[in-house]
Design a protein around this motif. Structure first.
Motif, short mmCIF file in Angstrom:
data_model
loop_
_atom_site.label_atom_id
_atom_site.label_comp_id
_atom_site.label_asym_id
_atom_site.label_seq_id
_atom_site.Cartn_x
_atom_site.Cartn_y
_atom_site.Cartn_z
N GLU A 284 -93.71 -2.96 36.88
CA GLU A 284 -94.41 -4.21 36.58
C GLU A 284 -93.97 -4.79 35.22
O GLU A 284 -94.75 -4.85 34.27
CB GLU A 284 -95.92 -4.01 36.59
CG GLU A 284 -96.50 -3.58 37.92
CD GLU A 284 -98.02 -3.51 37.91
OE1 GLU A 284 -98.66 -4.21 37.08
OE2 GLU A 284 -98.57 -2.76 38.73
N PRO B 156 -107.29 -4.09 32.58
CA PRO B 156 -106.86 -4.28 31.20
C PRO B 156 -106.37 -2.99 30.56
O PRO B 156 -106.65 -1.89 31.04
CB PRO B 156 -108.14 -4.76 30.51
CG PRO B 156 -109.25 -4.14 31.31
CD PRO B 156 -108.76 -4.12 32.74
N LEU C 208 -94.46 -6.75 29.52
CA LEU C 208 -94.06 -7.77 28.54
C LEU C 208 -95.27 -8.54 28.03
O LEU C 208 -95.31 -8.94 26.86
CB LEU C 208 -93.03 -8.72 29.16
CG LEU C 208 -91.66 -8.08 29.42
CD1 LEU C 208 -90.78 -9.01 30.24
CD2 LEU C 208 -90.98 -7.72 28.11
N ARG C 209 -96.28 -8.72 28.88
CA ARG C 209 -97.51 -9.34 28.42
C ARG C 209 -98.22 -8.44 27.41
O ARG C 209 -98.76 -8.90 26.40
CB ARG C 209 -98.41 -9.63 29.61
CG ARG C 209 -99.67 -10.42 29.27
CD ARG C 209 -100.33 -10.99 30.52
NE ARG C 209 -100.67 -9.96 31.49
CZ ARG C 209 -100.11 -9.82 32.68
NH1 ARG C 209 -99.14 -10.64 33.06
NH2 ARG C 209 -100.52 -8.87 33.51
N LEU C 210 -98.20 -7.13 27.66
CA LEU C 210 -98.79 -6.18 26.72
C LEU C 210 -98.04 -6.18 25.39
O LEU C 210 -98.66 -6.16 24.32
CB LEU C 210 -98.76 -4.77 27.33
CG LEU C 210 -99.31 -3.62 26.49
CD1 LEU C 210 -100.82 -3.74 26.34
CD2 LEU C 210 -98.95 -2.27 27.12
N SER D 54 -101.94 1.41 22.89
CA SER D 54 -102.46 0.67 24.04
C SER D 54 -101.94 1.32 25.32
O SER D 54 -100.73 1.47 25.49
CB SER D 54 -102.02 -0.79 23.99
OG SER D 54 -102.54 -1.43 22.83
N GLY E 97 -96.24 -8.62 24.07
CA GLY E 97 -96.51 -9.86 23.36
C GLY E 97 -95.30 -10.42 22.64
O GLY E 97 -94.17 -9.96 22.79
N ASP E 98 -95.58 -11.43 21.80
CA ASP E 98 -94.50 -12.16 21.14
C ASP E 98 -93.80 -11.36 20.05
O ASP E 98 -92.69 -11.72 19.63
CB ASP E 98 -95.05 -13.46 20.53
CG ASP E 98 -95.53 -14.44 21.59
OD1 ASP E 98 -95.06 -14.33 22.74
OD2 ASP E 98 -96.37 -15.31 21.26
N THR F 126 -86.32 -7.93 25.41
CA THR F 126 -86.70 -7.59 24.04
C THR F 126 -85.53 -7.13 23.16
O THR F 126 -85.65 -7.12 21.94
CB THR F 126 -87.74 -6.46 24.03
OG1 THR F 126 -87.16 -5.27 24.61
CG2 THR F 126 -88.99 -6.86 24.83
N ARG G 71 -93.64 -7.72 34.11
CA ARG G 71 -94.48 -8.80 33.57
C ARG G 71 -95.71 -8.24 32.86
O ARG G 71 -96.11 -8.74 31.80
CB ARG G 71 -94.91 -9.74 34.70
CG ARG G 71 -93.77 -10.58 35.27
CD ARG G 71 -94.29 -11.53 36.33
NE ARG G 71 -93.23 -12.33 36.93
CZ ARG G 71 -93.41 -13.21 37.90
NH1 ARG G 71 -94.63 -13.43 38.38
NH2 ARG G 71 -92.38 -13.89 38.39
N THR G 72 -96.31 -7.21 33.47
CA THR G 72 -97.46 -6.57 32.84
C THR G 72 -97.08 -5.99 31.48
O THR G 72 -97.81 -6.16 30.48
CB THR G 72 -98.03 -5.46 33.74
OG1 THR G 72 -98.47 -6.03 34.97
CG2 THR G 72 -99.17 -4.73 33.07
#
Length: 218
Positions: free
Chosen positions: A54, A12, A59-61, A24, A63-64, A90, A56-57
């Motif tokens: 990564e 995480p 873009l997940r971090l 973060s 977020g929307d 983005t 995907r990692t």
């Protein structure tokens, strides 16, 4: 929870909550790169520092809410492998040091000069140019009005030394001179350092070792 800056690939993110800014930190493979997401607490605007890998990692971090900007600290490919995918997803504006922009395959919208101010929402960061690891590396300094400074150093400064200068004596002399003048001489010991790989440190922890670095030449 207390921020430690200790992250691992596949693990995480660790979040450093400041008064005006949330930071973060996440690690991505295969070279254990750090990427940092900055979020202005007043506006919600976000900036990513080093879309290393990564996607995907990352873009997940993110977020929307997306990101307004992505800063690449230097031209080495391990720091921008995910940049095409992140920008495509983005629409973020891209920033990099003027003298490294030509070495980054994704076009740089804003070439950054020494001393330029970059903004994420209401938060301001100052870019400083460091020559040695690459010709146009930049570090970003957030001088927190509520506390001590925070510096994102890319590969210019780590726990235990400056970045790799490939046994080039002139490059090492240039890099350590910039690191001393623009960081150690300008900022207090409490300054928190967020490097491009590995654990965080502070200027105070590293300052006593400067003579050793000069002596060994790396």
């Amino acid at each position: 929870m207390t921020y430690s800056g200790a992250v691992r690939v596949g693990g995480p993110a660790d979040v450093h909550e400041l008064t005006d800014l949330m930071i973060s930190k996440v690690a991505v493979g295969p070279m254990d790169n750090n990427a940092y997401l900055l979020r202005c607490r007043a506006t919600g605007e976000q900036m990513l520092i080093d879309a290393a890998n990564e996607p995907r990692t990352l873009l997940r971090l993110i977020g929307d809410d997306g990101i307004a900007s992505v800063v690449t600290t230097h031209r080495h490919p391990d720091h921008w492998q995910a940049l095409p995918e992140v920008v495509a997803a983005t629409g973020a504006r891209t920033y990099a040091g003027r003298y490294d922009a030509e070495g980054i395959e994704v076009p740089t919208d804003v070439p950054v000069e020494d001393g330029d101010t970059l903004r994420v929402g209401r938060v301001e960061l100052t870019a400083r140019h460091m020559v040695g690891h690459t010709p146009g590396s930049i570090v970003l300094i957030y001088d927190d009005p509520h506390g001590h400074p925070h510096v994102f150093t890319g590969d210019c400064l780590f726990p235990g030394g400056v970045g790799n200068t490939r046994k080039d004596a002139d490059a090492f002399a240039s890099l350590i001179a910039d690191v001393e003048a623009k960081l150690f001489d300008a900022l207090p010991d409490e300054t928190w350092i967020y490097p491009g790989h590995g654990k965080d440190t502070t200027l105070g922890d590293e300052r006593p070792h400067l003579p050793e670095w000069h002596e060994r030449g790396w």
